[in-house]
Design a protein around this motif. Structure first.
Motif, PDB file in Angstrom:
ATOM      1  N   MET A   1     -65.516  40.374  57.565  1.00  0.00           N
ATOM      2  CA  MET A   1     -65.607  41.916  57.384  1.00  0.00           C
ATOM      3  C   MET A   1     -64.859  42.380  56.280  1.00  0.00           C
ATOM      4  SD  MET A   1     -62.993  43.057  60.632  1.00  0.00           S
ATOM      5  CE  MET A   1     -63.945  41.941  61.638  1.00  0.00           C
ATOM      6  N   ASN A   2     -65.365  43.578  55.611  1.00  0.00           N
ATOM      7  CA  ASN A   2     -64.737  44.262  54.628  1.00  0.00           C
ATOM      8  C   ASN A   2     -63.563  44.851  55.159  1.00  0.00           C
ATOM      9  OD1 ASN A   2     -65.388  46.545  55.495  1.00  0.00           O
ATOM     10  ND2 ASN A   2     -67.369  46.770  54.459  1.00  0.00           N
ATOM     11  N   PHE A   3     -62.756  45.465  54.341  1.00  0.00           N
ATOM     12  CA  PHE A   3     -61.473  46.139  54.745  1.00  0.00           C
ATOM     13  C   PHE A   3     -61.821  47.257  55.653  1.00  0.00           C
ATOM     14  CE2 PHE A   3     -57.787  49.048  53.200  1.00  0.00           C
ATOM     15  CZ  PHE A   3     -57.027  48.387  53.757  1.00  0.00           C
ATOM     16  N   GLU A   4     -62.644  48.114  55.280  1.00  0.00           N
ATOM     17  CA  GLU A   4     -62.872  49.332  56.145  1.00  0.00           C
ATOM     18  C   GLU A   4     -63.267  48.996  57.609  1.00  0.00           C
ATOM     19  OE1 GLU A   4     -63.813  49.373  53.105  1.00  0.00           O
ATOM     20  OE2 GLU A   4     -62.393  50.745  52.133  1.00  0.00           O
ATOM     21  N   GLN A   5     -63.960  47.942  57.551  1.00  0.00           N
ATOM     22  CA  GLN A   5     -64.530  47.402  58.930  1.00  0.00           C
ATOM     23  C   GLN A   5     -63.251  46.644  59.622  1.00  0.00           C
ATOM     24  OE1 GLN A   5     -67.561  44.714  57.405  1.00  0.00           O
ATOM     25  NE2 GLN A   5     -68.955  45.882  57.960  1.00  0.00           N
ATOM     26  N   TRP A   6     -62.470  46.092  58.942  1.00  0.00           N
ATOM     27  CA  TRP A   6     -61.182  45.589  59.445  1.00  0.00           C
ATOM     28  C   TRP A   6     -60.073  46.601  60.093  1.00  0.00           C
ATOM     29  CZ3 TRP A   6     -56.108  45.771  58.198  1.00  0.00           C
ATOM     30  CH2 TRP A   6     -55.129  44.684  58.715  1.00  0.00           C
ATOM     31  N   LEU A   7     -60.011  47.773  59.273  1.00  0.00           N
ATOM     32  CA  LEU A   7     -59.341  48.949  59.530  1.00  0.00           C
ATOM     33  C   LEU A   7     -59.801  49.312  60.923  1.00  0.00           C
ATOM     34  CD1 LEU A   7     -58.444  50.771  56.327  1.00  0.00           C
ATOM     35  CD2 LEU A   7     -56.898  49.441  57.611  1.00  0.00           C
ATOM     36  N   ALA A   8     -61.382  49.577  61.169  1.00  0.00           N
ATOM     37  CA  ALA A   8     -61.406  50.341  62.465  1.00  0.00           C
ATOM     38  C   ALA A   8     -61.272  49.232  63.354  1.00  0.00           C
ATOM     39  CB  ALA A   8     -63.071  50.579  61.895  1.00  0.00           C
ATOM     40  N   ALA A   9     -61.837  48.106  63.235  1.00  0.00           N
ATOM     41  CA  ALA A   9     -61.460  46.972  64.337  1.00  0.00           C
ATOM     42  C   ALA A   9     -60.215  47.294  64.809  1.00  0.00           C
ATOM     43  CB  ALA A   9     -61.955  45.546  63.863  1.00  0.00           C
ATOM     44  N   ASN A  10     -59.231  47.314  64.049  1.00  0.00           N
ATOM     45  CA  ASN A  10     -58.002  47.292  64.430  1.00  0.00           C
ATOM     46  C   ASN A  10     -57.288  48.619  64.765  1.00  0.00           C
ATOM     47  OD1 ASN A  10     -56.589  44.340  64.067  1.00  0.00           O
ATOM     48  ND2 ASN A  10     -57.923  44.776  62.517  1.00  0.00           N
ATOM     49  N   GLY A  11     -58.303  49.742  64.971  1.00  0.00           N
ATOM     50  CA  GLY A  11     -57.724  50.862  65.427  1.00  0.00           C
ATOM     51  C   GLY A  11     -56.898  51.922  64.577  1.00  0.00           C
ATOM     52  N   TYR A  12     -57.422  51.647  63.072  1.00  0.00           N
ATOM     53  CA  TYR A  12     -56.716  52.654  62.262  1.00  0.00           C
ATOM     54  C   TYR A  12     -57.508  53.515  61.900  1.00  0.00           C
ATOM     55  CZ  TYR A  12     -53.279  48.885  61.536  1.00  0.00           C
ATOM     56  OH  TYR A  12     -52.156  48.027  61.957  1.00  0.00           O
ATOM     57  N   ASP A  13     -57.068  54.688  61.410  1.00  0.00           N
ATOM     58  CA  ASP A  13     -58.026  55.876  60.958  1.00  0.00           C
ATOM     59  C   ASP A  13     -58.281  55.608  59.382  1.00  0.00           C
ATOM     60  OD1 ASP A  13     -59.115  58.241  59.782  1.00  0.00           O
ATOM     61  OD2 ASP A  13     -57.711  59.499  61.279  1.00  0.00           O
ATOM     62  N   VAL A  14     -59.542  55.269  59.048  1.00  0.00           N
ATOM     63  CA  VAL A  14     -59.765  54.878  57.752  1.00  0.00           C
ATOM     64  C   VAL A  14     -59.628  55.790  56.630  1.00  0.00           C
ATOM     65  CG1 VAL A  14     -61.810  53.906  56.359  1.00  0.00           C
ATOM     66  CG2 VAL A  14     -61.382  52.967  58.860  1.00  0.00           C
ATOM     67  N   ALA A  15     -60.105  57.225  57.005  1.00  0.00           N
ATOM     68  CA  ALA A  15     -59.728  58.340  56.372  1.00  0.00           C
ATOM     69  C   ALA A  15     -58.325  58.425  56.028  1.00  0.00           C
ATOM     70  CB  ALA A  15     -60.623  59.638  57.080  1.00  0.00           C
ATOM     71  N   ALA A  16     -57.641  58.417  57.093  1.00  0.00           N
ATOM     72  CA  ALA A  16     -56.231  58.857  56.881  1.00  0.00           C
ATOM     73  C   ALA A  16     -55.369  57.497  55.903  1.00  0.00           C
ATOM     74  CB  ALA A  16     -55.437  58.859  58.112  1.00  0.00           C
ATOM     75  N   ILE A  17     -55.720  56.332  56.036  1.00  0.00           N
ATOM     76  CA  ILE A  17     -55.271  55.093  55.099  1.00  0.00           C
ATOM     77  C   ILE A  17     -55.748  55.612  53.697  1.00  0.00           C
ATOM     78  CG2 ILE A  17     -55.447  52.932  54.935  1.00  0.00           C
ATOM     79  CD1 ILE A  17     -53.744  53.602  57.169  1.00  0.00           C
ATOM     80  N   ASN A  18     -56.777  55.976  53.387  1.00  0.00           N
ATOM     81  CA  ASN A  18     -57.603  56.192  52.040  1.00  0.00           C
ATOM     82  C   ASN A  18     -56.798  57.332  51.485  1.00  0.00           C
ATOM     83  OD1 ASN A  18     -58.933  53.920  52.079  1.00  0.00           O
ATOM     84  ND2 ASN A  18     -60.956  54.894  53.097  1.00  0.00           N
ATOM     85  N   LEU A  19     -56.097  58.166  52.166  1.00  0.00           N
ATOM     86  CA  LEU A  19     -55.522  59.232  51.507  1.00  0.00           C
ATOM     87  C   LEU A  19     -54.476  58.822  50.357  1.00  0.00           C
ATOM     88  CD1 LEU A  19     -54.847  61.621  54.497  1.00  0.00           C
ATOM     89  CD2 LEU A  19     -56.617  62.066  52.977  1.00  0.00           C
ATOM     90  N   PRO A  20     -54.334  59.578  49.130  1.00  0.00           N
ATOM     91  CA  PRO A  20     -53.511  59.226  48.094  1.00  0.00           C
ATOM     92  C   PRO A  20     -51.999  58.963  48.852  1.00  0.00           C
ATOM     93  CG  PRO A  20     -54.850  60.913  47.404  1.00  0.00           C
ATOM     94  CD  PRO A  20     -54.869  60.883  48.932  1.00  0.00           C
ATOM     95  N   GLU A  21     -51.349  59.974  49.568  1.00  0.00           N
ATOM     96  CA  GLU A  21     -49.922  59.762  50.319  1.00  0.00           C
ATOM     97  C   GLU A  21     -49.728  58.514  50.843  1.00  0.00           C
ATOM     98  OE1 GLU A  21     -51.960  63.052  52.751  1.00  0.00           O
ATOM     99  OE2 GLU A  21     -52.203  62.160  50.667  1.00  0.00           O
ATOM    100  N   ASN A  22     -50.843  57.819  51.240  1.00  0.00           N
ATOM    101  CA  ASN A  22     -50.784  56.741  52.132  1.00  0.00           C
ATOM    102  C   ASN A  22     -51.179  55.285  51.368  1.00  0.00           C
ATOM    103  OD1 ASN A  22     -50.038  57.927  54.339  1.00  0.00           O
ATOM    104  ND2 ASN A  22     -52.178  58.313  54.895  1.00  0.00           N
TER     105      ASN A  22
END
Length: 523
Positions: free
Chosen positions: A1-22
């Motif tokens: 799976m790609n990075f975004e799919q992996w984030l979603a599968a592990n319960g992370y907020d994809v939009a929040a992780i992609n913010l510059p401050e993160n």
């Protein structure tokens, strides 16, 4: 799976992780993603040529080599599968992922059996110490950790402090409860600590756990989708337990004193409410005359009161949550006791406030008419209502509070709650309606009759105005913060443990003597 799919599968907020401050968090998550999803290095099977002997049975030399290759491939596959499972369970701890990668590579290159690799994995788990494993679909946050600790420590009415969703998540993630050592270890590892065991490296774990931001040390940087602040978590938990104990202590001052916020520790001045502010008719032309605040003024100022208590190494090693909760409760109780101590020290030092020579018309020491009774109440009300402003005009304020020591509590309630009173007339006793029923709010205090305070009395009582109208006493709080505050930190270098520092900023001062009447209650 790609990075975004992996984030979603592990319960992370994809939009929040992609913010510059993160960006920093994204970098570490990408490392974890690559470690988990990349094809692990598979060593080329080493095929030894069979000895120059005639093959046994029906196997040819080629078939022997092929069987050995299959066994080697299966061994490596099982080792990689076991490693991937550890990647999934420790996705929030990149430092652990690196260690499991090294263990996997060593097992493959050194021709370990699967059983030996499982044994080494078990040893690695024991060396890492307790961890917090987040179930799939759940997110571990500061608030969830706070709720889990409060659940384990038995916080009263916990539903008032956390939402249903947070409590449910805490229950799912920490069914067996969470202890102090586990909490410190989780926060330390999230903040970059790479120690083997919290117990064996308690100072290192505490140092990392209380580190709230990256200070440039690459070994101690914040790691993961969000930094867990053990200082913030423990402080919030401590303040919840503090509040319960603070509010459990007698607080009669809340009903008889005016409260006021102040912005600093400077002395403040308040002018008497009895100045020349009576409205006047506006003459033709619309000119409004200036009023005056009068010459009488009162001062007050906030001071800081504090206490420090420690949770030492033994309580941490024992994972003793009760020690932490108990320390928080005791700090809350200590703060409430200090407010009472300062308040009644000021309030009972009243020889000039409730003037014994009666020059202020707010004191009566008669042998019979000052006793708390129907006659005494009538006398006190009359004295109060006859109070005047500096111009000799009626004050216009009404008595609202009957302030009594606990020794007069029952008497006060009988006077305020009874429907009828008994009065002797010739040889018969006649009952009449109690005109004072419910007229005043009863406020009791054990401090009024406590001999530790100068001016105490078991018989004296007070009739007071509403403190919002004319206060006889005022208590100020810095920034309006009426609750004390607890902060947590690592203990000094010469001690191992956690420090809890409670502090409270307030001040007490007497105000307008016209706002109350004191009756001695005895000859």
């Amino acid at each position: 799976m790609n990075f975004e799919q992996w984030l979603a599968a592990n319960g992370y907020d994809v939009a929040a992780i992609n913010l510059p401050e993160n960006a920093k968090q994204r970098k570490h998550l990408e490392a974890a993603w690559k470690a988990e999803t990349a094809t692990p290095p598979i060593a080329e099977p080493v095929v030894k040529k069979p000895a120059a002997v005639a093959p046994t049975g029906t196997q040819t030399p080629y078939e022997v080599e092929l069987e050995a290759a299959r066994k080697e491939s299966d061994r490596q596959r099982q080792i990689c599968d076991l490693t991937s499972e550890q990647f999934r369970r420790n996705v929030a701890f990149p430092d652990r992922i690196e260690r499991f990668e090294m263990l996997r590579d060593c097992a493959i290159k050194s021709n370990w059996t699967v059983q030996k690799f499982e044994y080494e994995l078990l040893k690695e788990h024991h060396s890492l110490g307790p961890i917090i494993s987040v179930p799939s679909g759940e997110q571990m946050t500061n608030e969830v950790l706070e709720a889990a600790v409060c659940q384990a420590a038995g916080l009263q009415d916990i539903e008032k402090h956390f939402g249903e969703r947070t409590l449910d998540s805490a229950h799912k993630q920490f069914r067996g409860g969470v202890g102090l050592l586990q909490l410190v270890g989780a926060c330390a590892r999230r903040n970059g600590w790479r120690g083997d065991s919290v117990k064996s490296d308690l100072r290192g774990a505490l140092r990392a756990a209380f580190r709230e931001s990256d200070d440039g040390n690459p070994q101690m940087m914040a790691i993961g989708p969000s930094t867990l602040s053990v200082s913030g978590i423990l402080s919030n938990i401590a303040n919840k337990f503090l509040r319960v104990s603070f509010e459990a202590v007698e607080s009669a001052w809340r009903q008889v004193a005016a409260t006021r916020p102040v912005n600093d520790f400077k002395t403040i001045t308040t002018y008497s409410l009895t100045g020349d502010l009576q409205y006047e008719k506006v003459a033709p032309g619309g000119e409004i005359k200036h009023g005056t605040l009068g010459e009488t003024s009162y001062t007050n100022k906030a001071d800081t009161y504090a206490k420090l208590i420690g949770i030492d190494r033994r309580d941490l090693i024992n994972d003793d949550l009760s020690a932490f909760a108990s320390a928080s409760r005791r700090l809350g109780r200590g703060a409430a006791l200090k407010v009472n101590d300062v308040f009644y020290t000021v309030y009972l030092a009243d020889s000039n406030f409730f003037n014994t020579d009666k020059s202020k018309n707010n004191y009566d020491d008669g042998a019979t008419d000052s006793v708390l009774s129907l006659a005494g109440l009538e006398n006190a009300r009359t004295i109060f209502m006859q109070q005047t402003d500096p111009d000799g005009k009626p004050l216009g304020s009404m008595p609202r509070i009957l302030f009594v020591p606990i020794t007069l509590g029952v008497t006060a309630r009988n006077l305020m709650n009874g429907l009828f009173t008994a009065a002797a007339q010739s040889t018969a006793t006649v009952t009449t309606e109690n005109v004072f029923k419910g007229m005043f709010t009863i406020v009791e205090s054990t401090y009024l009759c406590n001999s530790a305070y100068s001016g105490y009395s078991a018989t004296a009582w007070y009739l007071l105005a509403d403190p919002a109208d004319i206060p006889v006493v005022e208590i100020v709080f810095l920034n309006g913060q009426q609750m004390p505050t607890i902060e947590t930190a690592e203990l000094d270098f010469n001690r191992l443990g956690i420090a809890l520092r409670g502090y409270h900023d307030f001040g007490v001062a007497l105000q307008e003597y016209r706002g109350g009447v004191k009756l001695k209650g005895a000859a």
